[in-house]
Write an enzyme that holds these catalytic residues in place. Sequence first.
Site, PDB file in Angstrom:
ATOM      1  CG  ASP A  50     120.354  -2.822  76.474  1.00 53.69           C
ATOM      2  OD1 ASP A  50     121.270  -3.457  77.021  1.00 53.69           O
ATOM      3  OD2 ASP A  50     119.774  -3.222  75.440  1.00 53.69           O
ATOM      4  CE1 TYR A  55     119.987  -4.493  69.492  1.00 52.82           C
ATOM      5  CE2 TYR A  55     120.031  -2.756  71.135  1.00 52.82           C
ATOM      6  CZ  TYR A  55     119.835  -4.075  70.800  1.00 52.82           C
ATOM      7  OH  TYR A  55     119.490  -4.988  71.780  1.00 52.82           O
ATOM      8  CB  SER A 152     122.102 -11.053  75.213  1.00 55.23           C
ATOM      9  OG  SER A 152     120.803 -10.751  74.745  1.00 55.23           O
ATOM     10  CD  GLN A 178     119.443  -7.123  77.111  1.00 54.27           C
ATOM     11  OE1 GLN A 178     119.120  -6.847  75.965  1.00 54.27           O
ATOM     12  NE2 GLN A 178     120.279  -6.367  77.810  1.00 54.27           N
ATOM     13  CG  LEU A 210     105.262  -3.192  76.032  1.00 57.01           C
ATOM     14  CD1 LEU A 210     104.982  -1.778  75.565  1.00 57.01           C
ATOM     15  CD2 LEU A 210     104.445  -3.534  77.262  1.00 57.01           C
ATOM     16  CE  LYS A 218     100.978  -0.051  69.290  1.00 54.75           C
ATOM     17  NZ  LYS A 218     102.229   0.431  68.645  1.00 54.75           N
ATOM     18  N   GLY A 281     111.188   0.433  75.108  1.00 51.99           N
ATOM     19  CA  GLY A 281     111.460   1.338  74.001  1.00 51.99           C
ATOM     20  C   GLY A 281     110.523   2.527  74.058  1.00 51.99           C
ATOM     21  CB  THR A 283     108.669   6.194  68.951  1.00 50.33           C
ATOM     22  OG1 THR A 283     107.283   6.045  69.310  1.00 50.33           O
ATOM     23  CG2 THR A 283     109.242   4.836  68.554  1.00 50.33           C
ATOM     24  CG  ASN A 291     107.389   2.574  78.695  1.00 51.38           C
ATOM     25  OD1 ASN A 291     106.295   2.052  78.498  1.00 51.38           O
ATOM     26  ND2 ASN A 291     108.210   2.888  77.710  1.00 51.38           N
TER      27      ASN A 291
END
Length: 312
Positions: A50, A55, A152, A178, A210, A218, A281, A283, A291
């Site tokens: 997506d 972005y 969305s 969305q 999240l 965290k 997401g 990184t 996930n």
Amino acid sequence: MQYRRLGQAGIKLSAVGLGGWTTFGESVQDQAVAREIILAAYEAGVNFFDIADAYAAGASEVMMGKVLRELPRHTLVISSKLYWPMSDDVNDRGLSRKHIFESVVKSLQRIGTDYLDIYYCHRYDAETPLEETVRAMDDLVHQGKVLYWGTSEWSGAQIAQAVGLSRQHNLYGPSVEQPGYSLLRRERVEGEIIPAVRAHGIGLTTFSPLGNGLLTGKYDGGVPADSRAARNTNLRERLTSDLVDKVRRLKPIADDLGLTRAQLAVAWILRHPELSSVITGATKPEHVASNAKAAEATLTPDVVAAIDSIFA
């Protein structure tokens, strides 16, 4: 990996998708790292990727597209979006016919594909007649540039109006909505959006499961220097002692299931039959496998009740 239908449409999406928002072109600047992450997602069974033109001002489409072009196109479900301004020009924004036609061409070029599986209207445009937008999206489907289109962060009433116009004029209507959805952001989706998509046979893909990392645990011991909350004042202000305590109370529930709290948060969303895919997401490549594991989890009514007792 589970694969779920997009509402009543025939296409199937991986229950866990990979998104480009705040990641590719922003948090992840290295193309080699992006490649590792996307290929790790693909190997884990993710087929839904997506993106949006806004972005990283188009950089996310470019970065993800370079990797996605390495993979067999028929095995991918690629989405992008339009609405937000892409320049200072008065017409380079919104959902006018002009902006839709120009934006899809630019997104296809940046990604390097002949068509988008899903094209989202990234917000509702009150300045453009809805019929103009619906007819333009219908034309893109007829042209083969887009297979399915969606919305969305639209309201239930706006979605219903778009469906009504499409049926009235025999046009291709929206196939998916969305919204943002998580344990921290649930009232609108559960009270308004899920009933709307269920009534119209529309799929549901959700983002930010999240809560921008707040549900991962965290922040149990404070705000790490390299965390998103350390860089984002608004996010840091949401980190109240009450919220941190609630997130801590999720840990024994997750531990009993052999899950992390992040996986539990995603599995909690996937319990809804209306959900086609949860966009996550990453990184680092290892985030992807973690996930994806959430798609394998089954939450009993007792577990859901325990979670809801914390996040009412």
